[in-house]
Motif scaffolding. Structure first.
Motif, PDB file in Angstrom:
ATOM      1  N   HIS A 253      82.907 -87.057   9.906  1.00 48.54           N
ATOM      2  CA  HIS A 253      83.342 -86.352   8.977  1.00 48.54           C
ATOM      3  C   HIS A 253      82.768 -87.603   7.329  1.00 48.54           C
ATOM      4  O   HIS A 253      82.918 -87.195   6.186  1.00 48.54           O
ATOM      5  CB  HIS A 253      84.212 -85.681   8.380  1.00 48.54           C
ATOM      6  CG  HIS A 253      85.026 -84.698   9.008  1.00 48.54           C
ATOM      7  ND1 HIS A 253      84.077 -83.130   9.052  1.00 48.54           N
ATOM      8  CD2 HIS A 253      85.853 -84.863   9.691  1.00 48.54           C
ATOM      9  CE1 HIS A 253      84.821 -82.956  10.376  1.00 48.54           C
ATOM     10  NE2 HIS A 253      85.729 -83.632  10.825  1.00 48.54           N
ATOM     11  N   ARG A 256      82.423 -86.932   3.674  1.00 46.72           N
ATOM     12  CA  ARG A 256      83.339 -86.158   3.292  1.00 46.72           C
ATOM     13  C   ARG A 256      85.143 -86.560   3.137  1.00 46.72           C
ATOM     14  O   ARG A 256      85.339 -86.101   2.810  1.00 46.72           O
ATOM     15  CB  ARG A 256      83.077 -84.649   3.704  1.00 46.72           C
ATOM     16  CG  ARG A 256      81.609 -84.088   3.215  1.00 46.72           C
ATOM     17  CD  ARG A 256      81.558 -82.376   3.892  1.00 46.72           C
ATOM     18  NE  ARG A 256      81.437 -82.985   5.693  1.00 46.72           N
ATOM     19  CZ  ARG A 256      82.181 -82.049   6.721  1.00 46.72           C
ATOM     20  NH1 ARG A 256      83.399 -81.550   5.749  1.00 46.72           N
ATOM     21  NH2 ARG A 256      81.930 -82.502   7.449  1.00 46.72           N
ATOM     22  N   LEU A 257      85.238 -87.063   4.188  1.00 47.40           N
ATOM     23  CA  LEU A 257      86.630 -87.956   4.591  1.00 47.40           C
ATOM     24  C   LEU A 257      86.421 -89.577   4.169  1.00 47.40           C
ATOM     25  O   LEU A 257      85.748 -89.730   5.132  1.00 47.40           O
ATOM     26  CB  LEU A 257      86.546 -87.445   5.769  1.00 47.40           C
ATOM     27  CG  LEU A 257      88.667 -87.703   5.960  1.00 47.40           C
ATOM     28  CD1 LEU A 257      89.449 -87.036   5.802  1.00 47.40           C
ATOM     29  CD2 LEU A 257      88.349 -87.682   8.040  1.00 47.40           C
ATOM     30  N   ARG A 258      87.493 -89.390   3.268  1.00 50.51           N
ATOM     31  CA  ARG A 258      87.688 -91.245   3.262  1.00 50.51           C
ATOM     32  C   ARG A 258      88.871 -91.877   3.700  1.00 50.51           C
ATOM     33  O   ARG A 258      89.813 -90.575   4.230  1.00 50.51           O
ATOM     34  CB  ARG A 258      87.997 -91.770   1.581  1.00 50.51           C
ATOM     35  CG  ARG A 258      86.504 -90.875   1.131  1.00 50.51           C
ATOM     36  CD  ARG A 258      86.811 -91.620  -0.586  1.00 50.51           C
ATOM     37  NE  ARG A 258      87.861 -91.582  -1.230  1.00 50.51           N
ATOM     38  CZ  ARG A 258      88.739 -89.830  -1.611  1.00 50.51           C
ATOM     39  NH1 ARG A 258      87.618 -89.199  -1.806  1.00 50.51           N
ATOM     40  NH2 ARG A 258      89.800 -90.016  -2.472  1.00 50.51           N
ATOM     41  N   GLN A 261      92.145 -91.011   2.749  1.00 51.91           N
ATOM     42  CA  GLN A 261      92.680 -89.259   2.842  1.00 51.91           C
ATOM     43  C   GLN A 261      93.155 -89.440   3.967  1.00 51.91           C
ATOM     44  O   GLN A 261      93.723 -88.058   4.076  1.00 51.91           O
ATOM     45  CB  GLN A 261      91.454 -88.498   2.594  1.00 51.91           C
ATOM     46  CG  GLN A 261      91.114 -88.502   0.825  1.00 51.91           C
ATOM     47  CD  GLN A 261      89.637 -87.303   0.938  1.00 51.91           C
ATOM     48  OE1 GLN A 261      88.724 -87.640   1.949  1.00 51.91           O
ATOM     49  NE2 GLN A 261      89.346 -87.470   0.092  1.00 51.91           N
ATOM     50  N   ARG A 576      94.223 -84.523   3.884  1.00 52.49           N
ATOM     51  CA  ARG A 576      93.673 -84.220   4.845  1.00 52.49           C
ATOM     52  C   ARG A 576      93.997 -84.110   5.878  1.00 52.49           C
ATOM     53  O   ARG A 576      93.376 -83.668   6.719  1.00 52.49           O
ATOM     54  CB  ARG A 576      92.044 -84.078   4.567  1.00 52.49           C
ATOM     55  CG  ARG A 576      91.064 -84.346   3.289  1.00 52.49           C
ATOM     56  CD  ARG A 576      91.471 -82.589   2.914  1.00 52.49           C
ATOM     57  NE  ARG A 576      90.840 -82.438   1.089  1.00 52.49           N
ATOM     58  CZ  ARG A 576      90.471 -81.781   1.072  1.00 52.49           C
ATOM     59  NH1 ARG A 576      89.160 -82.128   2.025  1.00 52.49           N
ATOM     60  NH2 ARG A 576      89.746 -81.746  -0.331  1.00 52.49           N
ATOM     61  N   HIS A 577      94.537 -85.957   6.397  1.00 56.66           N
ATOM     62  CA  HIS A 577      94.898 -85.137   7.903  1.00 56.66           C
ATOM     63  C   HIS A 577      96.170 -86.545   7.614  1.00 56.66           C
ATOM     64  O   HIS A 577      96.334 -87.598   6.656  1.00 56.66           O
ATOM     65  CB  HIS A 577      94.292 -86.087   8.537  1.00 56.66           C
ATOM     66  CG  HIS A 577      93.174 -85.377   9.050  1.00 56.66           C
ATOM     67  ND1 HIS A 577      92.750 -84.225  10.092  1.00 56.66           N
ATOM     68  CD2 HIS A 577      91.189 -85.278   8.579  1.00 56.66           C
ATOM     69  CE1 HIS A 577      91.596 -84.038  10.399  1.00 56.66           C
ATOM     70  NE2 HIS A 577      91.164 -84.127   9.081  1.00 56.66           N
TER      71      HIS A 577
END
Length: 812
Positions: A253, A256-258, A261, A576-577
């Protein structure tokens, strides 16, 4: 092994890849260095290229545009430098060992097969059209972990690709030299895994991408489950797989994903150090790492002193021999406050507070109460009953700000303000003078008009005022200073109001713990019959701590949850995780709270119920467990890891026999000596024997050794006793220890969780120390930290769990 011809081809291929890497590194090095210098110079000269002019609106707009243009240019150069630097570092990381695996794959319908070499990062050929090495996270590389030669398929964004795997090959490459090659029909051949597991423990966890097993790969690549639960035996690779999972998610991802996050909740601060190098080793930035205790402490601030989980378990273990009522009440309180029942009770309590029972703290100023708690309660319950609790609290906060503003204006004429004026220094007077003049200059037109009007009025009245009397500068300066003094004095009150300090949360939480069970049932909608037997004592213990502005650890999450219900949720929608390690040690209440805090996040929980040493532990492996209910069965996936890789087969056979359901655990076929039980006559003899054993283990080449005790108090005593023997240099590990290092560590059992050692020496394995059935899992946890050697020392009888074992599982 492979044929001589294949060996030569593999050597030639490795040489080609290595030369390509070196060439690319040499080409990229000046670019990386040059861009770094450009970014540095550009940042230094940023303002030199910006013309600042704010004379008119157009000038201001042009200045703003210029700044943004320069900022965008700087940002682009920084991004370009970061990307090149990452590629440069990835290639340097690959150079000693460019790849570790290969599959030959023939896609269905294709006339020829493709050789897929797999490494920690991707590498393309000179013309950029073909892959020399595929990143282990690419979809096609998943077949290396999931399939044996034969029919094989892999999923891509465009659908499933089917075909045939013709070959699976594994490599050992060190310092750019081909050491060994294996053709295998399984994911990782025993030879490669044996060598990886046979190495000594390190100060930091290492990447396992070359030895990922099929069941671990399922964890890593799961991209659908909202809740992924991993119940794994000790040493089954749960944490390693979770860290590779984070790396996989960041790869898949990207854009879209750092990394920031993703949040990892670790069992203790030292564990953060232990796992901190895994993601950077794979070319990714580290995710956020914290402990649940640190998170609670951050949000509670300095309102209450918070007991930590290690103090809680220290109490539980140290007082385990007590039979008094207070100890049993504490245990019952821990269990109840960790339960879903108490979570629902708090939710009902919040509903009850909408009708009555809110408790406020009056606002005091200069030793007088300017807004009473009764006034707040009256205002709070004057709002429409349909308004939610948090919205009412917000309305009350706004009302208080208005009241404070009104009182502040009146307070400017108070006598104490005049007294304060006498203590101001010249700088403050000068500041007031400038402020008044600036005000006049800014409103010059208005002032001229007003002065003209006054002159006409004086002519009409036939009076004559001294010049400037209408706007006496001295009066205006005094007014400004009064305003400044009062504003500064009221600033803490306004700040406290914004932070909801007017709500008495300690009393509000303590109000539930009335010894009158009927009152509690009324407030919380709870059935009295479902309350713990020692409810009255639980209430007394809770109120006693609250009265001293303290919170027991089991009260911390519920207390913060109540604050959230009243103030409104401080949710984090950016994360997000969420990864939770040693997940069995969290309560159902804490999981519900994490879901509330991170509403957009997926959750990965890793744990082993066989190591559930805390009173509030949560069952992970049952389909209807509280954890499985967080997101529901449709969004929850449970993966079991039953194979244990950390310890030798002899140690695994010994430890799994302690658990009622330990028969499911499968040891890896790596052999060593049996665990040893050493019986001693007294503690002095024990200290001498352990000192001697430490020296012999170090002589064998074991660099990471743990002397594990039951509690922190025992660790301190063991450290002193062993230090007095003058043997190996020791390091005492406490809950404040931040880094994990090689050497000999003396460590309490609950801080050793999640970490592995070459050798473990159980300092006191006697029945006197480990006597209760509730401590069986703690004893199991201690023993499963050992990779190669396990020795247990007992003065008198050994722990009862060992008496129940087949004596062939250990030596005496």
């Amino acid at each position: 092994m492979i044929s001589e011809n294949d060996w030569k081809q593999e050597q030639a291929r490795l040489k080609q890849v290595t030369e390509t890497l070196r060439t690319k590194i040499e080409e990229l090095a000046p670019e990386v260095s040059g861009l770094r210098n450009q970014v540095t110079d550009f940042a230094k000269k940023f303002w030199e290229d910006v013309t600042v002019n704010t004379s008119t609106f157009d000038d201001f707009e042009e200045t703003l545009y210029s700044i943004r243009q320069q900022e965008a240019l700087l940002s682009e150069r920084e991004r370009s430098h970061k990307q090149r630097l990452q590629r440069y570092n990835n290639m340097k990381r690959m150079l000693p060992s460019p790849y570790f695996g290969r599959i030959d794959y023939e896609e269905k319908g294709s006339p020829e097969s493709e050789q897929i070499y797999i490494g920690v990062s991707s590498l393309v050929d000179e013309d950029g059209l073909g892959f020399l090495v595929y990143d282990w996270r690419t979809p096609i590389a998943s077949m290396y972990y999931d399939h044996s030669p034969g029919s094989a398929a892999y999923a891509t964004p465009g659908g499933v690709i089917e075909g045939t795997m013709l070959l699976k090959r594994q490599y050992q490459i060190k310092s750019g030299e081909l050491r060994s090659v294996f053709d295998t029909s399984v994911t990782i051949g025993d030879e490669l895994l044996q060598q990886a597991l046979g190495r000594g423990a390190d100060a930091q966890m290492k990447s396992i991408v070359a030895t990922i097993q099929k069941e671990q790969n399922a964890i890593i690549r799961d991209d659908k489950s909202r809740m992924l639960i991993v119940q794994g035996a000790a040493g089954s690779g749960k944490t390693s797989a979770a860290l590779q999972r984070a790396a996989y998610l960041l790869y898949k991802h990207r854009g879209r994903l750092r990394a920031d996050q993703i949040v990892l909740f670790s069992p203790n601060p030292m564990f953060n150090s232990y796992v901190s190098t895994v993601l950077p080793e794979l070319g990714e930035e580290n995710m956020q790492q914290t402990t649940f205790q640190e998170y609670l402490a951050y949000w509670l601030g300095n309102q209450m002193r918070l007991e930590d989980p290690f103090d809680q378990i220290e109490y539980v273990l140290s007082a385990a021999g007590d039979s008094d009522s207070a100890y049993e009440a504490r245990l019952q309180g821990i269990r109840y406050k960790a339960s879903e029942s108490f979570l629902h009770a708090l939710q009902h309590y919040a509903d009850w507070l909408c009708q009555e029972g809110m408790l406020f703290s009056g606002i005091w100023f200069r030793e007088r109460e300017i807004i009473t708690a009764e006034q707040m309660a009256e205002q709070f319950y004057s709002y429409d009953s349909s308004i939610k609790l948090a919205n009412r609290a917000l309305l009350l906060r706004d009302w208080l700000q208005q009241q404070l503003a009104s009182i502040e204006r009146k307070e400017r004429k108070a006598e104490w303000v005049k007294d304060e004026l006498d203590y101001l220094d010249n700088e403050q007077y000068e500041e007031a003078h400038k402020a008044v003049l600036k005000k006049y200059e800014r409103n010059e037109a208005v002032f001229d008009f007003a002065q003209s009007y006054i002159d006409q009025y004086e002519d009409f009245q036939g009076t004559e005022q001294g010049e400037g009397d209408a706007y006496d500068i001295a009066d205006q300066e005094e007014e400004h200073l009064r305003r400044m003094i009062v504003k500064e004095s009221f600033a803490p009150l306004r700040r406290d109001a914004r932070r909801y300090k007017f709500i008495d949360f300690a009393r509000l939480y303590g109000q539930m713990f009335s010894e009158n069970a009927s009152k509690y049932a009324e407030m919380t909608g709870t059935d009295e019959a479902g309350l713990p037997e020692k409810w009255a004592e639980i209430c007394a213990q809770t109120r006693a701590k609250l009265s001293g502005s303290e919170l027991l650890y089991e009260d911390a999450t519920p207390f913060l949850y109540l604050k959230e219900l009243v103030e409104g949720v401080r949710m984090n929608t950016d994360v997000r995780h969420v990864f939770v390690d040693e997940g069995q040690d969290y309560s159902p209440f804490q999981y519900a709270f994490l879901k509330r805090l991170f509403p957009r996040a997926r959750m990965t929980v890793l744990g082993d119920f066989g190591q559930a040493i805390f009173v509030q532990s949560t069952i992970l492996h049952e389909a209807d467990s509280p954890l499985a209910r967080i997101y529901g069965p449709d969004e929850t996936r449970l993966i079991r890891l039953v194979r244990s890789y950390r310890s030798t087969k002899e140690i695994v056979e010994f430890t799994k026999a302690m658990l009622p359901d330990g028969t499911d655990i499968v040891p890896f076929e790596r052999y060593g000596g049996k665990p040893q039980l050493v019986r001693l006559s007294n503690s002095g003899e024990r200290a001498a024997r352990i000192t001697s054993d430490l020296a012999s283990l170090r002589a064998e080449g074991f660099d990471s050794i743990a002397v594990i005790t039951k509690t922190a108090a025992e660790a301190r005593a063991a450290y002193d006793a062993l230090s007095a023997e003058g043997g190996e240099e020791l390091r005492l590990i406490t809950k404040e220890t931040l880094t994990f290092e090689k050497g000999v560590a003396v460590i309490p059992a609950y801080l050793a969780k999640g970490v592995e050692f070459d050798a473990v020496l159980v300092y006191d394995a006697s029945a006197q120390t480990y006597s209760r059935e509730s401590e069986r899992k703690l004893f199991y946890t201690v023993c499963t930290r050992a990779m190669h050697r396990l020795r247990l020392y007992a003065v008198g009888d050994a722990a009862p769990y060992m008496k129940q074992l087949d004596t062939s599982l250990f030596e005496e």
